[in-house]
Design a protein around this motif. Structure first.
Motif, PDB file in Angstrom:
ATOM      1  N   ASP A   1       0.790  -1.230   0.000  1.00  0.00           N
ATOM      2  CA  ASP A   1       0.000   0.000   0.000  1.00  0.00           C
ATOM      3  C   ASP A   1       0.823   1.283   0.000  1.00  0.00           C
ATOM      4  O   ASP A   1       0.258   2.375  -0.073  1.00  0.00           O
ATOM      5  N   ALA A   2       2.142   1.166   0.142  1.00  0.00           N
ATOM      6  CA  ALA A   2       2.935   2.390   0.309  1.00  0.00           C
ATOM      7  C   ALA A   2       4.321   2.263  -0.318  1.00  0.00           C
ATOM      8  O   ALA A   2       4.909   1.188  -0.352  1.00  0.00           O
ATOM      9  N   LEU A   3       4.804   3.391  -0.799  1.00  0.00           N
ATOM     10  CA  LEU A   3       6.190   3.541  -1.241  1.00  0.00           C
ATOM     11  C   LEU A   3       6.558   4.979  -0.930  1.00  0.00           C
ATOM     12  O   LEU A   3       5.927   5.908  -1.442  1.00  0.00           O
ATOM     13  N   PHE A   4       7.543   5.158  -0.033  1.00  0.00           N
ATOM     14  CA  PHE A   4       7.963   6.516   0.298  1.00  0.00           C
ATOM     15  C   PHE A   4       9.371   6.516   0.880  1.00  0.00           C
ATOM     16  O   PHE A   4       9.832   5.516   1.424  1.00  0.00           O
TER      17      PHE A   4
ATOM     18  N   MET B   1      29.190  14.862   2.917  1.00  0.00           N
ATOM     19  CA  MET B   1      27.861  14.294   2.723  1.00  0.00           C
ATOM     20  C   MET B   1      26.883  14.858   3.739  1.00  0.00           C
ATOM     21  O   MET B   1      27.279  15.250   4.833  1.00  0.00           O
ATOM     22  N   LYS B   2      25.634  14.861   3.347  1.00  0.00           N
ATOM     23  CA  LYS B   2      24.543  15.142   4.274  1.00  0.00           C
ATOM     24  C   LYS B   2      23.650  13.919   4.286  1.00  0.00           C
ATOM     25  O   LYS B   2      23.465  13.267   3.250  1.00  0.00           O
ATOM     26  N   THR B   3      23.092  13.635   5.450  1.00  0.00           N
ATOM     27  CA  THR B   3      22.135  12.535   5.548  1.00  0.00           C
ATOM     28  C   THR B   3      21.002  12.969   6.467  1.00  0.00           C
ATOM     29  O   THR B   3      21.237  13.667   7.454  1.00  0.00           O
ATOM     30  N   VAL B   4      19.792  12.603   6.097  1.00  0.00           N
ATOM     31  CA  VAL B   4      18.616  13.057   6.817  1.00  0.00           C
ATOM     32  C   VAL B   4      17.604  11.919   6.903  1.00  0.00           C
ATOM     33  O   VAL B   4      17.317  11.260   5.907  1.00  0.00           O
ATOM     34  N   VAL B   5      17.070  11.715   8.110  1.00  0.00           N
ATOM     35  CA  VAL B   5      15.915  10.839   8.288  1.00  0.00           C
ATOM     36  C   VAL B   5      14.698  11.700   7.981  1.00  0.00           C
ATOM     37  O   VAL B   5      14.634  12.871   8.367  1.00  0.00           O
ATOM     38  N   ILE B   6      13.729  11.143   7.272  1.00  0.00           N
ATOM     39  CA  ILE B   6      12.580  11.916   6.794  1.00  0.00           C
ATOM     40  C   ILE B   6      11.322  11.553   7.580  1.00  0.00           C
ATOM     41  O   ILE B   6      10.970  10.382   7.682  1.00  0.00           O
ATOM     42  N   THR B   7      10.658  12.573   8.112  1.00  0.00           N
ATOM     43  CA  THR B   7       9.346  12.375   8.731  1.00  0.00           C
ATOM     44  C   THR B   7       8.349  12.142   7.602  1.00  0.00           C
ATOM     45  O   THR B   7       8.221  12.995   6.715  1.00  0.00           O
ATOM     46  N   PRO B   8       7.666  11.007   7.595  1.00  0.00           N
ATOM     47  CA  PRO B   8       6.742  10.734   6.484  1.00  0.00           C
ATOM     48  C   PRO B   8       5.586  11.735   6.420  1.00  0.00           C
ATOM     49  O   PRO B   8       5.050  12.138   7.442  1.00  0.00           O
ATOM     50  N   ASP B   9       5.241  12.117   5.217  1.00  0.00           N
ATOM     51  CA  ASP B   9       4.063  12.931   4.977  1.00  0.00           C
ATOM     52  C   ASP B   9       2.849  12.045   5.272  1.00  0.00           C
ATOM     53  O   ASP B   9       2.855  10.853   4.952  1.00  0.00           O
ATOM     54  N   ASP B  10       1.819  12.607   5.878  1.00  0.00           N
ATOM     55  CA  ASP B  10       0.620  11.821   6.217  1.00  0.00           C
ATOM     56  C   ASP B  10       0.025  11.122   4.999  1.00  0.00           C
ATOM     57  O   ASP B  10      -0.498  10.013   5.105  1.00  0.00           O
TER      58      ASP B  10
END
Length: 160
Positions: free
Chosen positions: A16-19, A32-41
């Motif tokens: 049901d999801a791909l993000f 380098m930069k690295t970021v954990v992403i808060t998922p969009d609702d």
């Protein structure tokens, strides 16, 4: 000689999801930069089921999508950014930027467009070998970018 830019995205994929869940990219100076992403609702399935994904970790440690997009705009404007070609990176970038109704300021290209002397299988074997030799965990996007930087250096695209 300018240093090529690389990008790698970790992601969640279910029926049901791909993000995107984390992203790493290299800068013009090789850092380098690295970021954990808060998922969009809008990315989350209605039933909230995401198998092994630690949604709480993403929400607590993640950076909002708008901030991630802003940083990518600042760091990678009008550039070609190379990816390993193994993941759906182009789709994930589209998902990330579509969440804030923007287009990516950069073009994605497979690393085979940079390193033309080696075929994709040889490149992927060498990338895997570099990750093993360096003790890098393949699921971390910063390690994917680092391995691509090492590969580019090995092929003469970077100094030192």
């Amino acid at each position: 000689m300018s240093i090529p830019h690389f990008l790698d995205i970790e992601y969640c994929q279910t029926d049901d999801a791909l993000f995107p869940t984390a992203i790493a990219w290299s800068l013009a100076d090789g850092r380098m930069k690295t970021v954990v992403i808060t998922p969009d609702d809008a990315w989350l399935p209605e039933d909230g089921e995401l198998s092994d994904l630690d949604l709480l970790h993403l929400e607590e440690q993640g950076v909002p999508v708008l901030e991630v997009v802003r940083e990518l705009h600042e760091d990678l404007p009008d550039l070609t950014v190379f990816v390993d070609g193994m993941d759906p990176d182009e789709i994930l970038v589209d998902i990330l930027f579509s969440a804030v109704k923007q287009e990516a300021p950069f073009e994605i290209a497979p690393v085979t467009e940079l390193i033309k002397d080696l075929d994709i299988e040889t490149l992927e074997d060498r990338r895997r070998q570099l990750m093993f030799e360096e003790g890098l965990e393949p699921q971390l996007p910063e390690n994917g970018v680092y391995a691509l930087l090492l590969l580019a250096r090995e092929e003469g695209y970077l100094e030192g």
